[in-house]
Design a protein around this motif. Structure first.
Motif, PDB file in Angstrom:
ATOM      1  N   UNK A  13     -19.266   6.550  -9.673  1.00 16.20           N
ATOM      2  CA  UNK A  13     -18.126   6.857  -8.809  1.00 16.20           C
ATOM      3  C   UNK A  13     -16.863   6.142  -9.276  1.00 16.20           C
ATOM      4  N   UNK A  14     -17.019   4.933  -9.776  1.00 14.67           N
ATOM      5  CA  UNK A  14     -15.873   4.199 -10.331  1.00 14.67           C
ATOM      6  C   UNK A  14     -15.243   5.016 -11.460  1.00 14.67           C
ATOM      7  N   UNK A  15     -16.078   5.530 -12.338  1.00 12.09           N
ATOM      8  CA  UNK A  15     -15.569   6.313 -13.462  1.00 12.09           C
ATOM      9  C   UNK A  15     -14.958   7.624 -12.976  1.00 12.09           C
ATOM     10  N   UNK A  16     -15.541   8.205 -11.936  1.00 16.28           N
ATOM     11  CA  UNK A  16     -15.023   9.465 -11.403  1.00 16.28           C
ATOM     12  C   UNK A  16     -13.627   9.292 -10.821  1.00 16.28           C
ATOM     13  N   UNK A  17     -13.372   8.157 -10.171  1.00 11.84           N
ATOM     14  CA  UNK A  17     -12.029   7.884  -9.669  1.00 11.84           C
ATOM     15  C   UNK A  17     -11.064   7.709 -10.838  1.00 11.84           C
TER      16      UNK A  17
ATOM     17  N   UNK B  11      -5.925  -1.342 -14.063  1.00  6.73           N
ATOM     18  CA  UNK B  11      -4.618  -1.604 -13.473  1.00  6.73           C
ATOM     19  C   UNK B  11      -4.122  -0.484 -12.566  1.00  6.73           C
ATOM     20  N   UNK B  12      -4.587   0.728 -12.799  1.00  9.17           N
ATOM     21  CA  UNK B  12      -4.093   1.850 -11.991  1.00  9.17           C
ATOM     22  C   UNK B  12      -4.967   2.125 -10.775  1.00  9.17           C
ATOM     23  N   UNK B  13      -5.897   1.207 -10.483  1.00 11.65           N
ATOM     24  CA  UNK B  13      -6.788   1.383  -9.344  1.00 11.65           C
ATOM     25  C   UNK B  13      -6.456   0.407  -8.226  1.00 11.65           C
ATOM     26  N   UNK B  14      -6.753   0.837  -7.005  1.00 16.59           N
ATOM     27  CA  UNK B  14      -6.563   0.003  -5.823  1.00 16.59           C
ATOM     28  C   UNK B  14      -7.868  -0.050  -5.045  1.00 16.59           C
ATOM     29  N   UNK B  15      -8.205  -1.230  -4.515  1.00 21.72           N
ATOM     30  CA  UNK B  15      -9.434  -1.385  -3.747  1.00 21.72           C
ATOM     31  C   UNK B  15      -9.124  -2.064  -2.414  1.00 21.72           C
ATOM     32  N   UNK B  16      -9.709  -1.507  -1.344  1.00 23.32           N
ATOM     33  CA  UNK B  16      -9.605  -2.115  -0.019  1.00 23.32           C
ATOM     34  C   UNK B  16     -11.004  -2.537   0.425  1.00 23.32           C
ATOM     35  N   UNK B  17     -11.118  -3.791   0.860  1.00 27.11           N
ATOM     36  CA  UNK B  17     -12.411  -4.281   1.316  1.00 27.11           C
ATOM     37  C   UNK B  17     -12.810  -3.583   2.608  1.00 27.11           C
TER      38      UNK B  17
ATOM     39  N   UNK C 106      -9.476   3.816  -5.002  1.00 32.31           N
ATOM     40  CA  UNK C 106      -8.628   4.986  -5.257  1.00 32.31           C
ATOM     41  C   UNK C 106      -7.585   4.625  -6.308  1.00 32.31           C
ATOM     42  N   UNK C 107      -6.845   5.632  -6.743  1.00 29.04           N
ATOM     43  CA  UNK C 107      -5.736   5.378  -7.655  1.00 29.04           C
ATOM     44  C   UNK C 107      -4.553   4.793  -6.868  1.00 29.04           C
ATOM     45  N   UNK C 108      -3.786   3.918  -7.498  1.00 29.79           N
ATOM     46  CA  UNK C 108      -2.595   3.354  -6.861  1.00 29.79           C
ATOM     47  C   UNK C 108      -1.581   4.459  -6.588  1.00 29.79           C
ATOM     48  N   UNK C 109      -1.379   5.333  -7.571  1.00 27.72           N
ATOM     49  CA  UNK C 109      -0.485   6.469  -7.418  1.00 27.72           C
ATOM     50  C   UNK C 109      -1.317   7.704  -7.079  1.00 27.72           C
ATOM     51  N   UNK C 110      -1.121   8.232  -5.866  1.00 24.53           N
ATOM     52  CA  UNK C 110      -1.878   9.397  -5.422  1.00 24.53           C
ATOM     53  C   UNK C 110      -0.889  10.412  -4.852  1.00 24.53           C
ATOM     54  N   UNK C 111      -1.071  11.715  -5.134  1.00 25.68           N
ATOM     55  CA  UNK C 111      -0.103  12.711  -4.654  1.00 25.68           C
ATOM     56  C   UNK C 111      -0.062  12.860  -3.137  1.00 25.68           C
ATOM     57  N   UNK C 112      -1.104  12.427  -2.452  1.00 17.65           N
ATOM     58  CA  UNK C 112      -1.138  12.515  -0.998  1.00 17.65           C
ATOM     59  C   UNK C 112      -1.582  11.171  -0.412  1.00 17.65           C
ATOM     60  N   UNK C 113      -0.714  10.155  -0.459  1.00 23.21           N
ATOM     61  CA  UNK C 113      -1.113   8.828   0.034  1.00 23.21           C
ATOM     62  C   UNK C 113      -1.483   8.837   1.513  1.00 23.21           C
ATOM     63  N   UNK C 114      -0.893   9.738   2.288  1.00 22.55           N
ATOM     64  CA  UNK C 114      -1.231   9.792   3.713  1.00 22.55           C
ATOM     65  C   UNK C 114      -2.678  10.208   3.934  1.00 22.55           C
ATOM     66  N   UNK C 115      -3.229  11.012   3.014  1.00 26.12           N
ATOM     67  CA  UNK C 115      -4.641  11.373   3.098  1.00 26.12           C
ATOM     68  C   UNK C 115      -5.519  10.138   2.953  1.00 26.12           C
TER      69      UNK C 115
END
Length: 293
Positions: free
Chosen positions: A130-134, A153-159, A266-275
């Motif tokens: 799943x990490x690779x898929x993101x 660097x382009x990934x973001x993680x929330x605990x 998730x990616x830091x830059x996402x086209x739908x951050x509200x999602x």
């Protein structure tokens, strides 16, 4: 070119066969085959190599796969362009198996109520996959075990939640945890998995040299084996384990250093951050509901 045909091609590659893609897409196998054949005629080269009941992408197909995924993703976002809140369209959520049955059901109920325009697609997998898929933009976000290495660097993680280690046994460890672990067959949570490393660390720190009966990266299966009196195990205390382990005893390992951490990646830059924000809120609500139940 119909983007739905590209989606059918991607589904065939991801699921390994036209039959599995048909089940996933809710179409007949003949319809999937016709879509791929139409793409091959339009592009002028073969996209799949069919061997027995499987279908593998050709070299040419692999070269266009990234762009095909991008096209399908962009098309799926079109409906959301007129939604000021950005909560219309599809979102692909990856999840490890315990999150599929523990956290996701309540989260999906929350999304249905508060973001009815979202169409979640659930993708099961291991933390590593799943990490690779993101990273590859195959999914929008994933619930997985936090890796031991630094994120790209382009990934973001929330605990999301911490899942402490417990001894799983059929009877109470009256003589102590160590005695229980060394007295019977040990079913080992695969140490090569991202979550299994914590159980292995505990054994090493306690200087317990145990020969495992088998290695499994399937926690639900481990619970069933313990319930059937096959052996004992060290597993994380995930949301929903009690439903499976009704015939087992869960004994906490006191030190929290052996807990695995679940994250939403998730990616830091996402086209739908509200999602992603809405998904995060839904998962937090799902965690709360699981705790209260």
């Amino acid at each position: 070119m119909d983007s739905r045909y590209l989606q059918s091609l991607i589904a065939t590659i991801e699921h390994g066969s036209i039959a599995e893609a048909a089940r996933h897409e809710n179409l007949t196998a003949a319809a999937i085959s016709q879509r791929i054949q139409a793409l091959e005629r339009e592009l002028g080269f073969a996209l799949l190599s069919r061997i027995a009941h499987s279908a593998k992408p050709t070299e040419a197909c692999l070269r266009l796969l990234s762009r095909a995924r991008h096209i399908v993703r962009e098309v799926s976002l079109l409906a959301g362009d007129i939604d000021c809140e950005g909560l219309t369209g599809s979102i692909r959520i990856g999840a490890i198996s315990t999150a599929m049955t523990g956290l996701l059901p309540a989260a999906l109920r929350h999304l249905t109520q508060h973001a009815p325009g979202l169409r979640p697609g659930i993708v099961p997998g291991t933390s590593r996959a799943l990490y690779q898929a993101v990273l590859d933009d195959e999914i929008d976000a994933a619930i997985l075990v936090a890796p031991e290495f630094e994120l790209a660097r382009n990934l973001s993680a929330k605990n999301l939640k911490s899942e402490p280690l417990v001894l799983l046994s059929h009877t109470a460890p009256d003589a102590g945890i160590h005695a229980m672990l060394t007295s019977g067959p040990y079913i080992r949570y695969d140490p090569a998995s991202w979550g299994g490393r914590f159980a292995e660390k505990y054994l090493k720190d306690q200087h317990l040299d145990i020969n495992a009966l088998c290695d499994l990266d399937a926690l639900e299966t481990i619970v069933m084996l313990v319930a059937d009196k096959v052996g004992v195990s060290l597993v994380p205390h995930w949301s929903g384990i009690e439903r499976l382990a009704q015939d087992c005893v869960l004994t906490p390992i006191p030190d929290t250093v052996y807990a695995r951490q679940l994250i939403l990646l998730s990616k830091i830059q996402h086209p739908r951050p509200s999602m992603l924000d809405q998904l995060w809120l839904a998962l937090q609500r799902g965690h709360l509901d699981a705790y209260l139940s």
